[in-house]
Design an enzyme around this catalytic site. Structure first.
Site, mmCIF file in Angstrom:
data_model
loop_
_atom_site.group_PDB
_atom_site.id
_atom_site.type_symbol
_atom_site.label_atom_id
_atom_site.label_comp_id
_atom_site.label_asym_id
_atom_site.label_seq_id
_atom_site.Cartn_x
_atom_site.Cartn_y
_atom_site.Cartn_z
ATOM 1 N N SER A 31 -50.879 -29.505 0.484
ATOM 2 C CA SER A 31 -49.814 -29.908 -0.637
ATOM 3 C C SER A 31 -49.005 -28.824 -1.297
ATOM 4 O O SER A 31 -49.629 -27.767 -1.544
ATOM 5 C CB SER A 31 -50.333 -30.870 -1.615
ATOM 6 O OG SER A 31 -50.961 -31.867 -0.936
HETATM 7 N N1 SAH Z 1 -55.347 -32.130 -0.476
HETATM 8 C C1 SAH Z 1 -55.212 -31.718 0.705
HETATM 9 C C2 SAH Z 1 -54.276 -32.695 1.610
HETATM 10 C C3 SAH Z 1 -54.598 -32.595 2.843
HETATM 11 S S1 SAH Z 1 -53.617 -33.685 3.672
HETATM 12 C C4 SAH Z 1 -54.805 -30.301 0.631
HETATM 13 O O1 SAH Z 1 -53.961 -29.919 0.060
HETATM 14 O O2 SAH Z 1 -55.034 -29.501 1.532
HETATM 15 C C5 SAH Z 1 -54.244 -35.234 3.772
HETATM 16 C C6 SAH Z 1 -55.567 -35.270 4.191
HETATM 17 O O3 SAH Z 1 -56.309 -36.570 4.374
HETATM 18 C C7 SAH Z 1 -55.880 -34.981 5.805
HETATM 19 O O4 SAH Z 1 -56.699 -34.158 6.108
HETATM 20 C C8 SAH Z 1 -55.992 -36.281 6.640
HETATM 21 O O5 SAH Z 1 -56.975 -36.074 7.685
HETATM 22 C C9 SAH Z 1 -56.847 -37.127 5.465
HETATM 23 N N2 SAH Z 1 -57.137 -38.429 5.437
HETATM 24 C C10 SAH Z 1 -56.346 -39.327 6.188
HETATM 25 N N3 SAH Z 1 -56.760 -40.502 5.934
HETATM 26 C C11 SAH Z 1 -58.302 -40.469 5.560
HETATM 27 C C12 SAH Z 1 -59.164 -41.336 5.299
HETATM 28 N N4 SAH Z 1 -59.180 -42.581 5.552
HETATM 29 N N5 SAH Z 1 -60.295 -40.705 4.774
HETATM 30 C C13 SAH Z 1 -60.661 -39.571 4.480
HETATM 31 N N6 SAH Z 1 -59.870 -38.574 4.734
HETATM 32 C C14 SAH Z 1 -58.380 -38.966 5.158
#
Ligand code: SAH
Length: 230
Positions: A64
């Site tokens: 993010s």
């Molecule tokens: N906070 C992280 C954001 C990653 S993007 C950062 O800044 O790096 C969002 C993430 O949510 C992705 O890695 C995706 O694989 C994960 N995601 C999507 N659906 C999910 C679920 N049901 N449970 C766990 N993770 C999930």
């Protein structure tokens, strides 16, 4: 004198992108300066680590935008004794910020490869108050509930009931809610049996995919297209 160029860049990022946009919590600002964001982006993107936007990471996901991490963290109102559940570990950057501000962090990621590299990176930074799980975070982590705070870093078509149910009586959930292309960052505040949803601002996250979220193809579990919500 030898200065750390990344520290300078982090300080500038906090000053120009975060403090300048109204985040005033000194605790949040301090950890954003300390946590080495450059370690959480793919090596070839290190020069862009402090840009004012999200960046691609492995498996088609994103780390993010710095301001979004700060704003969501600020919305959580973390205290040092809090137990926090994070859904969407991704790069682990937000996880590291939470771990520095709270007592215990439980983080769930559906993609094992991302979970493993985040776990290794946080361990190398000496962060030991995080528990990791690979799976569907839309269902929360019932065995470890309740949580003082829950943060979801992926966009959901609606607030997953399992997550609200896993908040403490005075707990708070921060989650992007809306369509596939744009969501509203929403705070859910629980007071005993009552919950109140407070919309904050528009945002854009990758999809939360799971039983109480989007289906892989873009539909919700109930089968209906949910992107007409916005
Ligand atoms: N906070 C992280 C954001 C990653 S993007 C950062 O800044 O790096 C969002 C993430 O949510 C992705 O890695 C995706 O694989 C994960 N995601 C999507 N659906 C999910 C679920 N049901 N449970 C766990 N993770 C999930």
């Amino acid at each position: 004198m030898c200065t750390n160029p990344y520290l300078d860049a982090r300080q500038r990022m906090v000053r120009e992108q975060i403090r300048a946009r109204g985040i005033t919590s000194e605790r949040v600002l301090a950890v954003m300066e300390q946590v080495p964001r450059e370690r959480f982006v793919p090596e070839r993107d290190r020069p862009d680590a402090f840009c004012d936007r999200a960046l691609s990471i492995a498996c088609g996901q994103t780390i993010s935008q710095p301001f979004m991490v700060a704003a969501m963290t600020d919305c959580l109102g973390l205290e040092g004794h809090h137990r926090v559940l994070e859904i969407g570990t991704g790069s682990g950057y937000q996880t590291a910020i939470l771990a520095r501000l709270a007592c215990e962090v439980y983080t769930i990621e559906r993609i094992g490869e991302l979970q493993n590299s985040a776990r290794a990176l946080l361990a190398s930074l000496g962060i030991t108050n995080v528990s990791y799980r690979t799976g569907d975070g839309s269902l929360g982590w019932p065995e470890q509930a309740p949580f003082d705070r829950i943060i979801v870093t992926a966009g959901a078509p609606e607030v997953p009931p399992s997550l609200t149910a896993q908040l403490t009586d005075s707990g708070r959930l921060v989650i992007p809610v809306g369509g596939r292309d744009e969501q509203i960052l929403t705070i859910v505040e629980r007071t005993g049996p009552h919950t109140r949803e407070v919309p904050r601002f528009a945002c854009r996250f990758v999809k939360l995919i799971g039983r109480e979220a989007w289906r892989e193809g873009g539909e919700t579990e109930s089968g209906g297209q949910a992107d007409q919500r916005l």
